[in-house]
Write a protein that holds these residues in place. Structure first.
Motif, PDB file in Angstrom:
ATOM      1  N   SER A  47      23.361  41.659 -14.537  1.00 46.15           N
ATOM      2  CA  SER A  47      24.495  41.515 -15.450  1.00 46.15           C
ATOM      3  C   SER A  47      25.584  42.461 -14.987  1.00 46.15           C
ATOM      4  N   PRO A  48      26.828  42.156 -15.334  1.00 49.58           N
ATOM      5  CA  PRO A  48      27.926  42.969 -14.820  1.00 49.58           C
ATOM      6  C   PRO A  48      28.057  44.328 -15.503  1.00 49.58           C
ATOM      7  N   ILE A  49      27.505  44.453 -16.715  1.00 49.65           N
ATOM      8  CA  ILE A  49      27.798  45.658 -17.491  1.00 49.65           C
ATOM      9  C   ILE A  49      26.509  46.384 -17.836  1.00 49.65           C
TER      10      ILE A  49
ATOM     11  N   HIS B 259      31.349  34.388 -14.831  1.00 46.85           N
ATOM     12  CA  HIS B 259      32.819  34.333 -14.772  1.00 46.85           C
ATOM     13  C   HIS B 259      33.392  35.700 -14.417  1.00 46.85           C
ATOM     14  N   TYR B 260      32.542  36.702 -14.374  1.00 45.39           N
ATOM     15  CA  TYR B 260      32.968  38.040 -13.936  1.00 45.39           C
ATOM     16  C   TYR B 260      33.364  38.041 -12.460  1.00 45.39           C
ATOM     17  N   ILE B 261      33.037  36.960 -11.750  1.00 42.29           N
ATOM     18  CA  ILE B 261      33.391  36.887 -10.323  1.00 42.29           C
ATOM     19  C   ILE B 261      34.910  36.920 -10.171  1.00 42.29           C
ATOM     20  N   ASN B 262      35.626  36.686 -11.292  1.00 39.41           N
ATOM     21  CA  ASN B 262      37.088  36.762 -11.251  1.00 39.41           C
ATOM     22  C   ASN B 262      37.594  38.197 -11.291  1.00 39.41           C
ATOM     23  N   ASP B 263      36.701  39.151 -11.480  1.00 43.89           N
ATOM     24  CA  ASP B 263      37.123  40.537 -11.591  1.00 43.89           C
ATOM     25  C   ASP B 263      37.608  41.028 -10.225  1.00 43.89           C
ATOM     26  N   ALA B 264      38.852  41.500 -10.177  1.00 38.72           N
ATOM     27  CA  ALA B 264      39.449  41.836  -8.874  1.00 38.72           C
ATOM     28  C   ALA B 264      38.681  42.954  -8.186  1.00 38.72           C
ATOM     29  N   GLU B 265      38.188  43.894  -9.015  1.00 41.17           N
ATOM     30  CA  GLU B 265      37.534  45.071  -8.441  1.00 41.17           C
ATOM     31  C   GLU B 265      36.148  44.718  -7.926  1.00 41.17           C
TER      32      GLU B 265
ATOM     33  N   VAL C 210      31.255  41.546  -5.143  1.00 41.84           N
ATOM     34  CA  VAL C 210      29.822  41.882  -5.110  1.00 41.84           C
ATOM     35  C   VAL C 210      28.973  40.635  -5.372  1.00 41.84           C
ATOM     36  N   TRP C 211      29.414  39.806  -6.321  1.00 44.12           N
ATOM     37  CA  TRP C 211      28.658  38.578  -6.626  1.00 44.12           C
ATOM     38  C   TRP C 211      28.597  37.695  -5.379  1.00 44.12           C
TER      39      TRP C 211
ATOM     40  N   LEU D 273      22.660  30.440 -12.656  1.00 37.24           N
ATOM     41  CA  LEU D 273      23.952  31.047 -12.966  1.00 37.24           C
ATOM     42  C   LEU D 273      24.300  30.708 -14.411  1.00 37.24           C
ATOM     43  N   LEU D 274      24.580  31.730 -15.192  1.00 33.77           N
ATOM     44  CA  LEU D 274      24.961  31.502 -16.584  1.00 33.77           C
ATOM     45  C   LEU D 274      26.404  31.953 -16.735  1.00 33.77           C
ATOM     46  N   SER D 275      27.242  31.126 -17.354  1.00 34.69           N
ATOM     47  CA  SER D 275      28.654  31.490 -17.390  1.00 34.69           C
ATOM     48  C   SER D 275      29.275  30.957 -18.668  1.00 34.69           C
TER      49      SER D 275
END
Length: 1184
Positions: free
Chosen positions: A304-306, A370-376, A380-381, A396-398
């Motif tokens: 997870s991203p967080i 959808h965190y793959i849109n995070d510029a920073e 990584v994904w 993949l869950l989005s």
């Protein structure tokens, strides 16, 4: 195995005295450099099975070594003593048995059993030779390599390990034959499609084209294989229980159709992409995969991203499955479990470092894709998806995204497996969106429905809201209409709005409420302003109190008295809470837990609460719909609005969820609201970028190339290499089937002629575009202007313009053109037009017989020159008359007066100037002075002059040969274009890759051949700001600092906010900071010199030293309460920073170990221990 002896020729004079000797079967070689007698051949290339016998060091070497280590051992002036010492060394005792002890090489054979095939009786044992005996994690990417015995390294891997090859095993370990996975042409594929095409998934046959149209039966074989298969979720899964009689996990409720579809796919071991709203139940899919892997005795990784989300999932899955582990930057709980929860960054480093976990991996679940849109962090994904070995299936869950199929197509293509796309827009609890205009007890019921649960936009509600607002605004404000929505409101007005809203909601039992506010200070202020409000009963108060005390019992006494904790305790007792990044992590968790138990009635939260934390409420309130995104204020995007609004409505508790938008100063613009509520959510976009860590990690392993990583990234997913390669094959065939060129005698300069003509054509077209784009050019091309026309039908014919279209993109001109009688329709001999004779031959067209005319629309390309002449014409009459005579019954009428006059004039002009009319010059006449035009005109003249000198134009077979050249060249050009597209040269990031390699070479991280050096090995250990940290290490910038000072200095790598407070720090620290800035400046300038776009100031600007004092004092043992006084940064941020700093210190410690700097290593250890204490490192409540 018997090695064959190879007889080698005797050594020649040019041969160096070197010989390679293979040691046993381990794949190791030894270099032998003893000079040999000339007549003796070189050593054979194989030896004893266990390599060379051990040898002793030469005496001289040994004496030298001892002397250098300790000069006093061999006193130079006292020769007698020295000689005795030397003798002692020389008297070696011969130990023959030492020859028998050698390091064992891996066994190169094993024993296999022969059984009777019918009874299974043992008959015999045979010896079998093993392949791959010398492979290890240090030299092979194969899954066959022996596992790492060291448990600490087997989990995270090591940065000297090779990663596992992202590829398939074809022969299972222990078996002789394997499977052939290659695609046997499309017939096999079609069968394979039919087999899966169970009645429950219509619409996945290969006859459907991507754009929804179906292919014609004839082109079926051209249809390229599609990797993403959209699953139709409207059709029910009736035979679900028949197909899965004993599921791996039984749910207490009936699954939705989309969940059943996903479970069926998982049972078939397929990969899925599930896009659905937050509360729709995507976790079911994840849980089923974990249950399956427990049943299969394999492992699952859930990323997870967080971090907060990881902790919560850990708790949820732990209660469901028991066998669950957690890996985050600072926590490692039961890493041997079958389900591991981790952040994506850790999975990435495990893949790069060849962790043993990857062997047993069956599923990787990516949550919140959808965190793959995070510029920073989006990159990584992509790295993880590219690096995953093929035996791993992907889930993949989005949130709902518009381009799920395109994204899955990309993953399917790089992983060579089908991805089933299951997306549902259905909400289990439908939402109602309201506008709220109340601000007092009298108006507290002013809530207007704007969007009903079925998704209809209610303009009626919008206008009633405006009327309600109007009644209260002064005449002065009314004259401005609703434009003043951006006016600031005073805190008192805000308070009135919140009080009336919350009274209204709690009367209607609409709590719990999440109030999204887009600034941390506003959150705090709003919560504080509700001092008079009490939303809890006495029973709830005692629950809250006991839970609060119990949770905080782990803190030290002083830490329990922190102002933030005391303030929050008072708020919580009244059912109010605040949740944002400035809140202490432990408090955040207390608040989340109380909220999910329904004891927090109003939660003021920032957007992060919606990102991960799955905690639905009954009502969601938007304090405002504008937010600051780091660069400026903007309206919420539809995706963000949906994500947050989706927190309203708890499954099984509420019939509908309520979403309320506050209108404080005025009602928001209707168009903006409409876009925000009903717009398309954000598309998944690639944020792929090159990082130094990625480059170094891939260069470390010979078999992996950075260009392959770039080619597989989502940003390059539009490249369809397979289709291109197919086309290339076809074009090559076409080329070989074309007739050969005749380039003999007169035609010997045919090819150069072709190239000149092509360049001329391109230059002329570019010039024409420039002329047409200019004001003067358009003035010149007006009605009545005489032009020279060249196209399929006309060759240097004069024409006069009658009409100019107003369409500026592709402008057309209607013109009257003279022609031969009988060639009005353009059916004449136009073969030579493609040889562009008009480019060198300016002679005008003169009709051989009677002169006729035609009126036609000309494109820009047809007008080859604009003359200086104009004619008086009456366009309408000419066009009408011409059109009339096109009809059958007027076909034989004579042309009208206007036409015949114009035709005569054109003919007269042509006869007067047979060699060509004077034309308007772009530079001198049309006053176009731009560099391109001036250079183009000069180039054009030069090329035109050079055309006259070619011989080939005089050849009788010129035109047909020219056509052949043209045909051949067009195929060749197309082929070159495709070859370029599939080559590395066309990668959009290639130039940047070369720039970054240049940076790494000039800093000596890699050598000129691209092999990773020591500095590069160190940089691989470090996950962020790798260059700066490595440079500091190698410059010994940390050596003058005490442990707590070095921790303080490194805080600049993790702290990102601005702060107003100037830190007071020691002189050594001040010098340290200046050093860091100097190094950063140096790297920044080097990057500029190598061509990277980031300026040196930007590079230096990302390191912020606002927390140095805070960290310094914390590491020296100052209590947290006092630290919080030193800075204006909020407590939660400070804690997060120190936690992340601990990860940096760990990395530096690893790096120091590689370099062999034990002093620095122990210093980092001390610094780490100094900051790991009290409230900053209290274990999460979720993992307890």
């Amino acid at each position: 195995g018997e090695m064959e002896r190879i007889d080698l020729p005797p050594v020649g004079p040019t041969d160096l005295p070197l010989s390679l000797l293979e040691m046993g079967c381990s794949g190791r070689f030894e270099l032998i450099t003893h000079p040999q007698p000339n007549d003796q051949p070189l050593y054979p290339q194989s030896t004893l099975p266990h390599g060379l016998p051990p040898t002793s060091v030469g005496l001289e070497a040994e004496v030298e070594k001892r002397f250098l280590r300790d000069p006093a051992w061999l006193p130079i002036h006292d020769t007698d003593a020295a000689f005795h010492r030397f003798l002692k060394l020389a008297e070696r005792d011969v130990r023959v048995d030492s020859l028998l002890h050698c390091s064992s090489s891996p066994l190169h054979s094993g024993i296999s059993v022969v059984r009777d095939p019918t009874t299974g009786m043992l008959l015999d044992f045979t010896e079998v030779l093993l392949g791959d005996t010398g492979i290890s994690a240090k030299n092979s990417m194969s899954l066959q390599r022996p596992p790492n015995p060291n448990p600490s390294e087997s989990l995270r891997g090591s940065n000297t390990n090779y990663p596992f090859l992202p590829g398939l095993l074809t022969v299972p370990p222990g078996l002789k034959v394997g499977m052939d996975f290659s695609d046997k042409g499309l017939n096999g594929h079609a069968l394979h499609e039919q087999k899966y095409d169970s009645p429950s998934i219509p619409g996945t046959t290969s006859t459907e084209k991507k754009d929804g149209g179906t292919t014609k039966p004839g082109e079926g074989h051209e249809e390229r294989k599609r990797w993403a298969i959209p699953v139709d979720i409207t059709s029910p899964c009736d035979d679900f229980y028949k197909r899965i009689p004993n599921p791996a996990f039984k749910y207490p409720f009936e699954l939705d159709t989309f969940q059943k579809q996903a479970v069926l796919r998982l049972e078939a071991h397929e990969s899925v992409f599930v896009a659905a709203h937050t509360s729709a139940g995507k976790t079911v899919v994840a849980e089923y995969a974990i249950a399956l892997s427990q049943k299969h005795m394999t492992r699952t990784i859930y990323t997870s991203p967080i971090k907060a989300l990881s902790n919560q999932k850990f708790r949820d899955f732990k209660t469901t499955f028991g066998d669950v582990g957690l890996l985050t930057g600072d926590v490692q709980l039961s890493p041997e479990a079958s389900c591991l929860i981790m952040t994506t960054e850790i999975l990435r480093s495990m893949l790069y470092n060849g962790s043993e976990v990857i062997r047993d991996l069956e599923w990787v679940i990516f949550d919140e894709v959808h965190y793959i849109n995070d510029a920073e962090r989006g990159v990584v994904w992509e790295e993880v998806l590219i690096m995953l070995p093929d035996h791993v299936s992907i889930i993949l869950l989005s949130a709902t995204v518009p381009n799920a199929v395109e994204f899955s197509e990309w993953i399917g293509r790089i992983k060579k497996k089908h991805i089933y796309v299951i997306s549902t827009a259905k909400r289990p609890v439908p939402l109602e969106h309201y506008l709220y205009t109340g601000n007092s007890t009298k108006t507290q019921k002013e809530m207007f429905l704007l969007l009903d649960p079925t998704g209809n936009f209610q303009t009626k509600g919008y206008y009633s809201a405006i009327d309600a607002k109007k009644e209260r605004t002064s005449k002065h404000a009314q004259s401005f209409g609703t434009k003043n929505a951006s006016q600031k409101t005073t805190p008192n007005q805000d308070r009135a709005v919140w009080l009336s809203l919350l009274h209204f909601l709690s009367q209607r039992q609409q709590t719990p409420v999440v109030a999204f506010t887009f600034s941390r200070t506003r959150c705090d202020d709003n919560a504080r302003s509700l001092a008079s409000m009490d939303l809890t009963s006495s029973g709830e108060k005692s629950d809250i109190h006991s839970f609060f005390q119990k949770s905080l019992s782990r803190l030290r006494g002083g830490d329990r008295q922190l102002p933030q904790i005391l303030l929050m305790r008072d708020l919580l007792k009244r059912g109010i809470a605040v949740h944002h990044s400035g809140i202490l992590p432990i408090l955040k968790e207390v608040i989340e837990m109380l909220f999910s138990r329904g004891l927090v009635k109003v939660l003021f939260a920032t957007e992060t609460f919606a990102m991960g934390v799955n905690m639905p409420a009954r009502t969601v309130v938007f304090d405002s719909i504008r937010k600051h995104d780091g660069t400026g204020f903007r309206n919420l995007l539809p995706g963000e609005y949906i994500q947050m609004a989706g927190r309203a409505g708890r499954r099984g508790l509420d019939a509908t969820g309520t979403v309320i938008i506050l209108c404080k100063s005025g009602v928001h613009d209707m168009g903006e609201l409409h876009v925000m509520m009903l717009g398309k959510p954000t598309v998944l976009q690639s944020q792929f970028r090159l990082t130094y860590t990625m480059i170094l990690n891939l260069l470390r392993v010979e078999a992996l190339r950075v260009t392959d990583m770039m080619r597989r990234s989502f940003s390059e997913s539009h490249r369809d290499t397979q289709a291109h390669e197919q086309q290339i094959g076809q074009l090559k065939q076409t080329l070989s089937s074309l007739p050969p060129l005749d380039t003999e005698g007169q035609l010997s300069d045919l090819l150069p002629y072709y190239y000149t003509v092509t360049e001329l054509r391109i230059t002329a077209e570019a010039l024409q575009c420039a002329v047409l784009g200019s004001v003067n050019g358009l003035k010149a091309l007006s009605v009545g202007r005489v032009v020279v026309v060249n196209n399929k039908q006309h060759f240097n014919a004069l024409g006069v313009l009658l009409q100019v279209s107003s369409d500026s993109v592709n402008r057309t001109f209607t013109a009257l053109v003279i022609c031969e009688k009988g060639n009005e329709e353009g059916g004449g001999d136009s073969r030579n037009s493609s040889a562009f004779p008009h480019l060198y031959n300016t002679a005008l067209f003169l009709p051989e017989g009677p002169c006729s005319h035609t009126v036609q629309k000309l494109k820009l390309q047809d007008v080859s020159a604009i003359t200086v002449k104009t004619l008086k014409v009456i366009p309408d009459r000419i066009i009408d008359n011409y059109n009339k005579r096109q009809q059958a019954r007027f076909r034989l009428d004579p042309p009208g007066q206007a036409i015949s006059t114009a035709t005569q004039e054109l003919l007269r002009l042509a006869e007067a100037n047979p060699g060509g009319v004077v034309t308007l010059d772009a530079v001198n006449d049309l006053q176009l002075k731009s560099v391109d035009v001036v250079e183009g005109t000069m180039r054009l003249r030069m090329l035109q002059d050079s055309l006259k000198d070619f011989n080939c134009i005089h050849s009788p077979t010129f035109s047909e040969q020219f056509l052949r050249v043209q045909e051949r060249m067009s195929v060749q050009e197309e082929l070159d274009k495709l070859l370029f597209l599939i080559s590395d040269q066309s990668l959009s990031l290639l130039p940047e890759y070369h720039q970054r390699i240049k940076v790494l070479q000039s800093l000596q991280y890699v050598d000129n051949s691209g092999a990773v050096q020591l500095k590069g090995r160190v940089a691989c250990q470090i996950s962020s700001h790798e260059l700066l940290l490595t440079e500091l290490l190698f410059e010994n910038a940390l050596s003058p600092l005490a442990p707590e000072e070095s921790a303080a200095l490194l805080s600049c790598l993790v702290f990102q906010q601005k702060t107003q407070v100037e830190p007071h720090i020691t002189n050594t620290l001040q010098e340290g900071i200046e050093r860091v800035l100097a190094v950063a400046q140096r790297i920044g300038e080097l990057q500029r010199d190598c061509g990277i776009t980031q300026t040196a100031e930007e590079f230096v600007g990302q390191f912020k030293f606002g927390l140095t004092e805070v960290v310094y004092c914390w590491a020296r043992g100052m209590p947290f309460a006092e630290i919080a006084q030193l800075t204006d940064v909020q407590e939660g941020t400070v804690v997060r920073c120190i936690q992340r700093l601990d990860e940096v210190l760990k990395e530096v410690r690893q790096a120091a170990r590689i370099v062999g700097d034990s002093v620095l290593g122990s210093k980092m250890e001390k610094a780490s221990l100094a900051i790991r204490r009290d409230i900053v490192f209290t274990a999460s409540l979720y993992t307890h």
